[in-house]
Design a protein around this motif. Sequence first.
Motif, PDB file in Angstrom:
ATOM      1  N   ALA A 274       0.852  -1.187   0.000  1.00 40.42           N
ATOM      2  CA  ALA A 274       0.000   0.000   0.000  1.00 40.42           C
ATOM      3  C   ALA A 274       0.889   1.238   0.000  1.00 40.42           C
ATOM      4  O   ALA A 274       1.853   1.319   0.766  1.00 40.42           O
ATOM      5  CB  ALA A 274      -0.915   0.015   1.221  1.00 40.42           C
ATOM      6  N   THR A 275       0.572   2.178  -0.879  1.00 41.16           N
ATOM      7  CA  THR A 275       1.326   3.423  -0.976  1.00 41.16           C
ATOM      8  C   THR A 275       0.430   4.489  -1.593  1.00 41.16           C
ATOM      9  O   THR A 275      -0.775   4.288  -1.710  1.00 41.16           O
ATOM     10  CB  THR A 275       2.624   3.226  -1.795  1.00 41.16           C
ATOM     11  OG1 THR A 275       3.432   4.398  -1.676  1.00 41.16           O
ATOM     12  CG2 THR A 275       2.341   2.908  -3.246  1.00 41.16           C
ATOM     13  N   THR A 276       1.014   5.597  -1.962  1.00 34.07           N
ATOM     14  CA  THR A 276       0.283   6.635  -2.682  1.00 34.07           C
ATOM     15  C   THR A 276       1.096   7.058  -3.895  1.00 34.07           C
ATOM     16  O   THR A 276       2.332   6.988  -3.883  1.00 34.07           O
ATOM     17  CB  THR A 276       0.031   7.876  -1.800  1.00 34.07           C
ATOM     18  OG1 THR A 276       1.274   8.359  -1.299  1.00 34.07           O
ATOM     19  CG2 THR A 276      -0.888   7.556  -0.637  1.00 34.07           C
ATOM     20  N   CYS A 277       0.408   7.495  -4.903  1.00 36.05           N
ATOM     21  CA  CYS A 277       1.064   7.994  -6.105  1.00 36.05           C
ATOM     22  C   CYS A 277       1.796   9.278  -5.752  1.00 36.05           C
ATOM     23  O   CYS A 277       1.206  10.211  -5.204  1.00 36.05           O
ATOM     24  CB  CYS A 277       0.032   8.251  -7.199  1.00 36.05           C
ATOM     25  SG  CYS A 277       0.739   9.004  -8.686  1.00 36.05           S
ATOM     26  N   LEU A 278       3.079   9.332  -6.053  1.00 38.19           N
ATOM     27  CA  LEU A 278       3.860  10.539  -5.755  1.00 38.19           C
ATOM     28  C   LEU A 278       3.503  11.705  -6.659  1.00 38.19           C
ATOM     29  O   LEU A 278       3.826  12.850  -6.363  1.00 38.19           O
ATOM     30  CB  LEU A 278       5.350  10.224  -5.854  1.00 38.19           C
ATOM     31  CG  LEU A 278       5.878   9.237  -4.819  1.00 38.19           C
ATOM     32  CD1 LEU A 278       7.343   8.931  -5.074  1.00 38.19           C
ATOM     33  CD2 LEU A 278       5.672   9.763  -3.418  1.00 38.19           C
ATOM     34  N   ASP A 279       2.821  11.424  -7.760  1.00 37.75           N
ATOM     35  CA  ASP A 279       2.421  12.482  -8.683  1.00 37.75           C
ATOM     36  C   ASP A 279       1.090  13.114  -8.275  1.00 37.75           C
ATOM     37  O   ASP A 279       0.991  14.323  -8.140  1.00 37.75           O
ATOM     38  CB  ASP A 279       2.332  11.922 -10.100  1.00 37.75           C
ATOM     39  CG  ASP A 279       1.986  12.979 -11.130  1.00 37.75           C
ATOM     40  OD1 ASP A 279       2.614  14.058 -11.111  1.00 37.75           O
ATOM     41  OD2 ASP A 279       1.078  12.734 -11.945  1.00 37.75           O
ATOM     42  N   CYS A 280       0.063  12.281  -8.030  1.00 41.44           N
ATOM     43  CA  CYS A 280      -1.276  12.830  -7.786  1.00 41.44           C
ATOM     44  C   CYS A 280      -1.796  12.586  -6.368  1.00 41.44           C
ATOM     45  O   CYS A 280      -2.824  13.127  -5.988  1.00 41.44           O
ATOM     46  CB  CYS A 280      -2.268  12.248  -8.782  1.00 41.44           C
ATOM     47  SG  CYS A 280      -2.607  10.488  -8.540  1.00 41.44           S
TER      48      CYS A 280
END
Length: 139
Positions: A97-103
């Motif tokens: 689980a992570t988050t998009c570093l762009d959006c």
Amino acid sequence: MDERDVELRNRIYRWFVEHGRAPSAEEAGTDEAGLRRLHDAHALVLEPDRPAIRMLNPFSAVPTAYRVEAGGRSWFGNCVWDAFGIPAALGVDGHVATTCLDCGEALEAELVDGRPEPDDLVAHILLPARRWWEDIVFT
């Protein structure tokens, strides 16, 4: 690295997997010099201001944006590449689980039999591998 350093590194890996965190030098059965030898050989990464383990690829000793659940336990990966590497290193399925570093969108992937699901996610590595150790924490 000589045989004693390989054994030390293996002890540190076993501790990390079992306890979910990096050991102290004492817990690893070594001293600052032993940790420094492994750091100098790029076998692990120490904190810049003290002889504490920060990274033991693919494991991170500090919280990161890359949370991994595998084999009934959880760890942090240093980056998405390492997060996918944790289940691979353990030989088990996992969840990243992570988050998009762009959006900033939440991203999750299941790793089943060594393959990600969904299989259409893309990772972008900013630096070529030959430059990673110039600043491995940034990379």
